[in-house]
Design a protein around this motif. Structure first.
Motif, PDB file in Angstrom:
ATOM      1  N   ILE A  57     -48.128  26.131  -3.635  1.00 49.80           N
ATOM      2  CA  ILE A  57     -48.164  24.869  -2.908  1.00 49.80           C
ATOM      3  C   ILE A  57     -47.985  23.764  -3.951  1.00 49.80           C
ATOM      4  N   TRP A  58     -47.036  22.883  -3.711  1.00 52.85           N
ATOM      5  CA  TRP A  58     -46.651  21.843  -4.657  1.00 52.85           C
ATOM      6  C   TRP A  58     -46.947  20.472  -4.055  1.00 52.85           C
ATOM      7  N   VAL A  59     -47.599  19.611  -4.811  1.00 50.27           N
ATOM      8  CA  VAL A  59     -47.887  18.231  -4.420  1.00 50.27           C
ATOM      9  C   VAL A  59     -47.617  17.340  -5.623  1.00 50.27           C
ATOM     10  N   THR A  60     -47.744  16.037  -5.431  1.00 52.62           N
ATOM     11  CA  THR A  60     -47.493  15.119  -6.544  1.00 52.62           C
ATOM     12  C   THR A  60     -48.470  13.957  -6.526  1.00 52.62           C
ATOM     13  N   ALA A  61     -48.700  13.397  -7.687  1.00 50.85           N
ATOM     14  CA  ALA A  61     -49.543  12.217  -7.860  1.00 50.85           C
ATOM     15  C   ALA A  61     -49.181  11.596  -9.195  1.00 50.85           C
ATOM     16  N   THR A  62     -49.694  10.412  -9.441  1.00 54.34           N
ATOM     17  CA  THR A  62     -49.478   9.806 -10.754  1.00 54.34           C
ATOM     18  C   THR A  62     -50.628  10.186 -11.673  1.00 54.34           C
ATOM     19  N   SER A  63     -50.329  10.250 -12.936  1.00 56.42           N
ATOM     20  CA  SER A  63     -51.268  10.820 -13.907  1.00 56.42           C
ATOM     21  C   SER A  63     -52.555  10.036 -14.083  1.00 56.42           C
ATOM     22  N   GLN A  64     -52.605   8.788 -13.660  1.00 57.07           N
ATOM     23  CA  GLN A  64     -53.846   8.026 -13.812  1.00 57.07           C
ATOM     24  C   GLN A  64     -54.830   8.279 -12.663  1.00 57.07           C
ATOM     25  N   ARG A  65     -54.461   9.055 -11.667  1.00 56.90           N
ATOM     26  CA  ARG A  65     -55.367   9.373 -10.560  1.00 56.90           C
ATOM     27  C   ARG A  65     -56.535  10.217 -11.054  1.00 56.90           C
ATOM     28  N   ALA A  66     -57.691   9.984 -10.465  1.00 53.92           N
ATOM     29  CA  ALA A  66     -58.902  10.715 -10.861  1.00 53.92           C
ATOM     30  C   ALA A  66     -58.722  12.220 -10.702  1.00 53.92           C
ATOM     31  N   LYS A  99     -55.683  28.068  -9.024  1.00 55.72           N
ATOM     32  CA  LYS A  99     -55.652  27.169 -10.179  1.00 55.72           C
ATOM     33  C   LYS A  99     -54.378  26.336 -10.136  1.00 55.72           C
ATOM     34  N   VAL A 100     -54.502  25.120 -10.636  1.00 56.84           N
ATOM     35  CA  VAL A 100     -53.397  24.171 -10.622  1.00 56.84           C
ATOM     36  C   VAL A 100     -52.769  24.074 -12.008  1.00 56.84           C
ATOM     37  N   THR A 101     -51.461  24.075 -12.030  1.00 55.20           N
ATOM     38  CA  THR A 101     -50.696  23.753 -13.232  1.00 55.20           C
ATOM     39  C   THR A 101     -50.117  22.363 -13.029  1.00 55.20           C
ATOM     40  N   ILE A 102     -50.252  21.520 -14.030  1.00 59.69           N
ATOM     41  CA  ILE A 102     -49.711  20.167 -13.981  1.00 59.69           C
ATOM     42  C   ILE A 102     -48.363  20.167 -14.693  1.00 59.69           C
ATOM     43  N   HIS A 103     -47.312  19.874 -13.925  1.00 59.32           N
ATOM     44  CA  HIS A 103     -45.948  19.869 -14.479  1.00 59.32           C
ATOM     45  C   HIS A 103     -45.513  18.434 -14.757  1.00 59.32           C
ATOM     46  N   GLU A 104     -45.027  18.210 -15.966  1.00 57.35           N
ATOM     47  CA  GLU A 104     -44.494  16.895 -16.340  1.00 57.35           C
ATOM     48  C   GLU A 104     -43.023  16.996 -16.742  1.00 57.35           C
ATOM     49  N   ASP A 105     -42.463  18.192 -16.686  1.00 54.70           N
ATOM     50  CA  ASP A 105     -41.100  18.426 -17.157  1.00 54.70           C
ATOM     51  C   ASP A 105     -40.051  17.954 -16.151  1.00 54.70           C
ATOM     52  N   GLN A 106     -38.918  17.550 -16.658  1.00 50.18           N
ATOM     53  CA  GLN A 106     -37.838  17.023 -15.824  1.00 50.18           C
ATOM     54  C   GLN A 106     -37.242  18.101 -14.922  1.00 50.18           C
ATOM     55  N   GLU A 107     -37.185  19.329 -15.396  1.00 49.25           N
ATOM     56  CA  GLU A 107     -36.619  20.409 -14.587  1.00 49.25           C
ATOM     57  C   GLU A 107     -37.380  20.570 -13.262  1.00 49.25           C
ATOM     58  N   THR A 108     -38.710  20.528 -13.313  1.00 46.13           N
ATOM     59  CA  THR A 108     -39.513  20.626 -12.089  1.00 46.13           C
ATOM     60  C   THR A 108     -39.284  19.407 -11.209  1.00 46.13           C
ATOM     61  N   LYS A 109     -39.277  18.229 -11.807  1.00 48.98           N
ATOM     62  CA  LYS A 109     -39.067  16.995 -11.043  1.00 48.98           C
ATOM     63  C   LYS A 109     -37.688  16.988 -10.382  1.00 48.98           C
ATOM     64  N   LEU A 139     -45.218   7.704 -14.582  1.00 48.28           N
ATOM     65  CA  LEU A 139     -46.506   8.395 -14.680  1.00 48.28           C
ATOM     66  C   LEU A 139     -46.655   9.568 -13.709  1.00 48.28           C
ATOM     67  N   ARG A 140     -45.623   9.864 -12.923  1.00 46.16           N
ATOM     68  CA  ARG A 140     -45.739  10.895 -11.893  1.00 46.16           C
ATOM     69  C   ARG A 140     -45.735  12.301 -12.494  1.00 46.16           C
TER      70      ARG A 140
END
Length: 172
Positions: A57-66, A99-109, A139-140
């Motif tokens: 399951i994939w969702v998105t948020a900006t990195s400054q979110r709690a 468990k959640v993996t946080i992706h910041e890479d362009q390929e995923t985006k 920051l996403r």
């Protein structure tokens, strides 16, 4: 009512979604309740749009979110998906824990943003292109919850249970 007859109403694990109904729910619903734990140990949740892809399951948020800070501290989370608002009617749910993996890479985006833009257009953005711009911010991050356990419930199976406590299709 006898104990045997009540068993079907007390043990709702008998009324699980079939794999086909689970996939139907994942395909038809676009929102989930994303739940994580804060530093004090309290569970918190927000309603988010999601994409079900490759068993995650994939969702998105900006990195400054709690929630992002919390997930970096403890990656355990849950996603709850309900059939409410779909043509499946109420009473079908799935809870995925993992468990959640946080992706910041362009390929995923690059694959995620167009897929999410399909879901969120026309709200909060009026077009697919505007939705892509809404998502593509510095920051996403993209969150991937890999399910380790699932709790599934099909209220239609419960409502079709006969008064003798037998679940249709599960007779022995």
């Amino acid at each position: 009512m006898s104990d045997e007859k009540m068993k079907g109403y007390e043990d709702v694990t008998l009324y699980t979604l079939t794999p086909e109904r689970e996939q139907e729910l994942l395909d038809k619903q676009i929102e989930c309740n994303f739940v994580w734990t804060n530093k004090a140990g309290h569970g918190l949740g927000v309603i988010m749009n999601y994409i079900a892809k490759d068993g995650s399951i994939w969702v998105t948020a900006t990195s400054q979110r709690a929630r992002i800070k919390a997930l970096k501290r403890d990656p355990r989370a849950s996603v709850v998906i309900s059939s409410m608002g779909t043509d499946m009617g109420p009473g079908k749910t799935i809870t995925y824990m993992g468990k959640v993996t946080i992706h910041e890479d362009q390929e995923t985006k690059d694959w995620f943003y167009p897929a999410m833009a399909d879901i969120i257009s026309p709200y909060p953005a009026p077009t697919h292109e505007a939705a892509m711009e809404h998502l593509d911010t510095p920051l996403r991050v993209v969150l991937e919850l890999v399910p380790e356990k699932a709790i599934k419930f099909d209220g239609d199976a419960l409502s079709s249970t006969s008064y003798d406590g037998k679940v249709p299709g599960q007779e022995k």
